[in-house]
Design a protein around this motif. Structure first.
Motif, PDB file in Angstrom:
ATOM      1  N   GLU A 103      -0.987-101.683 -60.099  1.00  9.51           N
ATOM      2  CA  GLU A 103      -0.528-102.586 -61.161  1.00  9.51           C
ATOM      3  C   GLU A 103       0.846-102.172 -61.673  1.00  9.51           C
ATOM      4  N   TYR A 104       1.049-100.883 -61.741  1.00 11.43           N
ATOM      5  CA  TYR A 104       2.344-100.337 -62.173  1.00 11.43           C
ATOM      6  C   TYR A 104       3.451-100.876 -61.267  1.00 11.43           C
ATOM      7  N   GLY A 105       3.246-100.757 -59.943  1.00 10.76           N
ATOM      8  CA  GLY A 105       4.240-101.280 -59.005  1.00 10.76           C
ATOM      9  C   GLY A 105       4.433-102.781 -59.173  1.00 10.76           C
ATOM     10  N   GLN A 106       3.311-103.488 -59.368  1.00  9.05           N
ATOM     11  CA  GLN A 106       3.391-104.943 -59.526  1.00  9.05           C
ATOM     12  C   GLN A 106       4.198-105.325 -60.763  1.00  9.05           C
ATOM     13  N   ARG A 107       3.989-104.593 -61.844  1.00 12.64           N
ATOM     14  CA  ARG A 107       4.720-104.931 -63.079  1.00 12.64           C
ATOM     15  C   ARG A 107       6.216-104.651 -62.959  1.00 12.64           C
ATOM     16  N   LEU A 108       6.574-103.822 -61.980  1.00  8.47           N
ATOM     17  CA  LEU A 108       7.992-103.547 -61.765  1.00  8.47           C
ATOM     18  C   LEU A 108       8.577-104.406 -60.652  1.00  8.47           C
ATOM     19  N   SER A 109       7.798-105.370 -60.163  1.00 17.85           N
ATOM     20  CA  SER A 109       8.212-106.093 -58.956  1.00 17.85           C
ATOM     21  C   SER A 109       9.458-106.950 -59.169  1.00 17.85           C
ATOM     22  N   GLY A 110       9.849-107.178 -60.396  1.00 20.05           N
ATOM     23  CA  GLY A 110      11.074-107.931 -60.643  1.00 20.05           C
ATOM     24  C   GLY A 110      12.340-107.129 -60.388  1.00 20.05           C
ATOM     25  N   TYR A 111      12.186-105.847 -60.185  1.00 16.64           N
ATOM     26  CA  TYR A 111      13.362-104.998 -59.964  1.00 16.64           C
ATOM     27  C   TYR A 111      13.626-104.851 -58.476  1.00 16.64           C
ATOM     28  N   SER A 112      14.894-104.931 -58.111  1.00 19.50           N
ATOM     29  CA  SER A 112      15.276-104.669 -56.731  1.00 19.50           C
ATOM     30  C   SER A 112      16.496-103.752 -56.748  1.00 19.50           C
ATOM     31  N   LEU A 113      16.862-103.265 -55.583  1.00 19.35           N
ATOM     32  CA  LEU A 113      17.997-102.350 -55.504  1.00 19.35           C
ATOM     33  C   LEU A 113      19.291-103.077 -55.888  1.00 19.35           C
ATOM     34  N   PRO A 114      20.223-102.432 -56.520  1.00 19.68           N
ATOM     35  CA  PRO A 114      20.162-101.043 -56.958  1.00 19.68           C
ATOM     36  C   PRO A 114      19.325-100.885 -58.230  1.00 19.68           C
TER      37      PRO A 114
ATOM     38  N   ALA B 155      17.010 -84.532 -59.728  1.00 22.65           N
ATOM     39  CA  ALA B 155      17.719 -84.804 -60.991  1.00 22.65           C
ATOM     40  C   ALA B 155      19.207 -84.943 -60.714  1.00 22.65           C
ATOM     41  N   PRO B 156      19.676 -86.189 -60.483  1.00 20.52           N
ATOM     42  CA  PRO B 156      21.091 -86.393 -60.171  1.00 20.52           C
ATOM     43  C   PRO B 156      21.985 -85.837 -61.274  1.00 20.52           C
ATOM     44  N   PRO B 157      23.150 -85.268 -60.915  1.00 21.86           N
ATOM     45  CA  PRO B 157      23.777 -85.251 -59.592  1.00 21.86           C
ATOM     46  C   PRO B 157      23.184 -84.178 -58.667  1.00 21.86           C
ATOM     47  N   SER B 229      25.403 -88.504 -40.010  1.00 21.04           N
ATOM     48  CA  SER B 229      26.269 -89.680 -39.921  1.00 21.04           C
ATOM     49  C   SER B 229      25.674 -90.873 -40.669  1.00 21.04           C
ATOM     50  N   GLU B 230      24.373 -90.854 -40.908  1.00 20.15           N
ATOM     51  CA  GLU B 230      23.726 -92.000 -41.576  1.00 20.15           C
ATOM     52  C   GLU B 230      23.256 -91.711 -42.996  1.00 20.15           C
ATOM     53  N   VAL B 231      22.974 -90.447 -43.268  1.00 19.23           N
ATOM     54  CA  VAL B 231      22.342 -90.107 -44.552  1.00 19.23           C
ATOM     55  C   VAL B 231      23.397 -89.693 -45.567  1.00 19.23           C
ATOM     56  N   THR B 232      23.413 -90.387 -46.677  1.00 18.92           N
ATOM     57  CA  THR B 232      24.276 -90.009 -47.801  1.00 18.92           C
ATOM     58  C   THR B 232      23.426 -90.031 -49.073  1.00 18.92           C
ATOM     59  N   LEU B 233      23.974 -89.475 -50.148  1.00 16.92           N
ATOM     60  CA  LEU B 233      23.246 -89.519 -51.421  1.00 16.92           C
ATOM     61  C   LEU B 233      22.986 -90.961 -51.845  1.00 16.92           C
ATOM     62  N   ASP B 234      23.925 -91.861 -51.560  1.00 11.92           N
ATOM     63  CA  ASP B 234      23.726 -93.270 -51.918  1.00 11.92           C
ATOM     64  C   ASP B 234      22.717 -93.948 -50.995  1.00 11.92           C
ATOM     65  N   SER B 235      22.797 -93.685 -49.695  1.00 12.80           N
ATOM     66  CA  SER B 235      21.924 -94.398 -48.752  1.00 12.80           C
ATOM     67  C   SER B 235      20.458 -94.012 -48.951  1.00 12.80           C
ATOM     68  N   LEU B 236      20.202 -92.817 -49.458  1.00 12.53           N
ATOM     69  CA  LEU B 236      18.809 -92.379 -49.585  1.00 12.53           C
ATOM     70  C   LEU B 236      18.030 -93.154 -50.645  1.00 12.53           C
ATOM     71  N   TRP B 237      18.710 -93.915 -51.493  1.00 15.14           N
ATOM     72  CA  TRP B 237      17.959 -94.763 -52.425  1.00 15.14           C
ATOM     73  C   TRP B 237      17.278 -95.916 -51.694  1.00 15.14           C
ATOM     74  N   ASN B 238      17.856 -96.337 -50.565  1.00 16.34           N
ATOM     75  CA  ASN B 238      17.332 -97.534 -49.891  1.00 16.34           C
ATOM     76  C   ASN B 238      15.899 -97.369 -49.379  1.00 16.34           C
ATOM     77  N   PRO B 239      15.545 -96.242 -48.759  1.00 18.16           N
ATOM     78  CA  PRO B 239      14.170 -96.111 -48.268  1.00 18.16           C
ATOM     79  C   PRO B 239      13.136 -95.758 -49.350  1.00 18.16           C
ATOM     80  N   GLY B 240      13.521 -95.737 -50.605  1.00 15.46           N
ATOM     81  CA  GLY B 240      12.567 -95.410 -51.669  1.00 15.46           C
ATOM     82  C   GLY B 240      13.191 -94.458 -52.658  1.00 15.46           C
ATOM     83  N   ASN B 241      12.821 -94.600 -53.926  1.00 16.57           N
ATOM     84  CA  ASN B 241      13.541 -93.873 -54.976  1.00 16.57           C
ATOM     85  C   ASN B 241      13.236 -92.385 -55.034  1.00 16.57           C
ATOM     86  N   ALA B 242      12.290 -91.899 -54.212  1.00 19.85           N
ATOM     87  CA  ALA B 242      12.040 -90.455 -54.144  1.00 19.85           C
ATOM     88  C   ALA B 242      12.418 -89.889 -52.777  1.00 19.85           C
TER      89      ALA B 242
END
Lengths: 120, 288
Positions: A103-114, B155-157, B229-242
């Motif tokens: 549910e937590y993920g679902q409630r955040l589903s409006g957010y996208s990258l960045p 914890a960025p940076p 060549s592919e991995v950067t601090l910025d690109s790593l956000w794309n596959p998931g925030n952790a």
């Protein structure tokens, strides 16, 4: 903005079983008490050494006082801290494994990258 | 001089302990296969017969915090208490005590500083599941002294990815220059794609299976050039925030060496994130 203080609240509550329960049951009162009494505590230091300048802004205070974790995400609170504390408070209310996390993920589903910046 | 007898990289899924010890209706359907894979992985450390473990992981805002955050930290203590209240609460992890290896800690600190790494140190470090999970999976008897090395992936940076690789290369050089004849295994844990506290969390697979496929290929073939060549601090956000925890895998690629193919590679596609297990034997054998 005081993202550091948001994270400090989540961090200090999450590591204290008594405070986890208090925040679950009385969120607004706990946030008010914490900001008045605990926000300036320098962790690991004598109380006389406390900070004098830390406070929430209105949006931060309200998001914490209403358990509004999508808002905390938007404000840039560290997502690991928010998730961990909110699992501790609310997972027990769900019968299915991972029910609250889903549910937590679902409630955040409006957010996208960045996503919002989490640096402090 | 000391010898590195195994280099091991894995995920540190905190649910393993509870899943593997659950019985009856509480035992999840994926537990038996997970245990089988972990037992096979464990054998890759057992056969190397190490005397000391250097363990690379990341504190999860347990002891290290935003009021004073190091980028790389070496533990230097005779003992390490382990696991925290919120890890007991959420994952059922047991409290543990690990023995330290202070002489090797001192050697890594002195040598690491001299090589240009501004390492922090701690004489009282309570370790968490990034280090205790591989003890539980790979050395459950917990009978070997350890040197914990914590990295900030949280914890960025954050340091740049290449810095993690360089630290891995330095750790290898420093262990091999340790004036001691013991057998050392280096164990590090990181992540493939992972989302925590975000909209993509706890899906049926990791949030980015394509990243996971590429990542496993980079690690298993020692393709540091392709990875960097592919991995950067910025690109790593794309596959998931952790997913910045992937940089701990890059550190372990640095320990293993450029172009070194892993001697053992396995994965397990669980919900939430892809499990991944790699072992290199620097002497090519892996037998004591």
């Amino acid at each position: 903005m005081s993202k550091y203080l948001l994270d400090k609240f989540l961090f200090t509550v999450d590591r204290d079983p008594e405070l986890v329960e208090r925040y679950r049951e009385q969120p607004r009162a706990t946030v008010e008490w914490w900001e008045a009494e605990e926000a300036g505590r320098i962790l690991g230091s004598h109380l006389d050494e406390r900070s004098t300048w830390l406070s929430f802004d209105d949006a931060e205070r309200e998001a914490l006082a209403t358990h509004d974790y999508p808002k905390l995400f938007e404000l840039g609170a560290h997502p690991f801290l928010t998730l961990t504390l909110f699992i501790a408070m609310f997972e027990r209310d769900y019968a299915e494994p991972l029910g609250f996390q889903l549910e937590y993920g679902q409630r955040l589903s409006g957010y996208s990258l960045p996503y919002p910046d989490i640096s402090t | 001089m000391a010898e590195i007898v195994a280099v091991i990289a894995s995920t540190h899924h905190p649910f393993y302990y509870r899943a593997s010890t659950a019985t009856g209706a509480d035992r999840p359907p994926f537990a038996d296969e997970w245990v089988r894979k972990v037992m096979a992985f464990r054998e890759t450390l057992t056969r190397a017969n190490p005397d000391v473990l250097v363990m690379v992981g990341s504190d999860h805002f347990h002891q290290l915090w935003l009021d004073n955050m190091p980028q790389f930290l070496v533990g230097k203590a005779p003992f390490y208490d382990a696991n925290w209240y919120n890890e007991e609460r959420e994952f059922g992890l047991p409290r543990m005590t690990c023995q330290g290896e202070e002489d090797l800690s001192a050697h890594l600190l002195r040598g690491g500083l001299d090589l240009g790494f501004d390492l922090a140190f701690s004489n009282e470090l309570r370790i968490d599941h990034s280090i205790t999970c591989p003890i539980i999976t790979l050395r459950p008897q917990n009978d070997l002294p350890i040197v914990p090395v914590y990295t900030n992936i949280f914890a960025p940076p954050l340091p740049q990815p290449k810095r993690f690789v360089q630290l891995g290369q330095a750790i290898r050089e420093l262990i091999e220059s340790w004036p001691d004849d013991r057998r050392v295994a280096v164990i590090g844990t990181g992540h493939l794609s992972l989302e925590l506290g975000g909209p993509r969390q706890f899906g049926p697979h990791g949030p980015d299976p394509e990243f996971d496929r590429k990542a496993v290929e980079w690690i298993s073939t020692g393709d540091l050039e392709g990875c960097l060549s592919e991995v950067t601090l910025d690109s790593l956000w794309n596959p998931g925030n952790a997913t910045h925890g992937f940089m701990d895998f890059m550190l372990m690629m640095g320990v293993a060496g450029e172009g070194r193919k892993a001697d053992y590679t396995d994965t397990y596609d669980l919900f939430h994130t892809m499990e991944a297990y790699f072992t290199w034997y620097p002497d090519g054998g892996g037998h004591a």
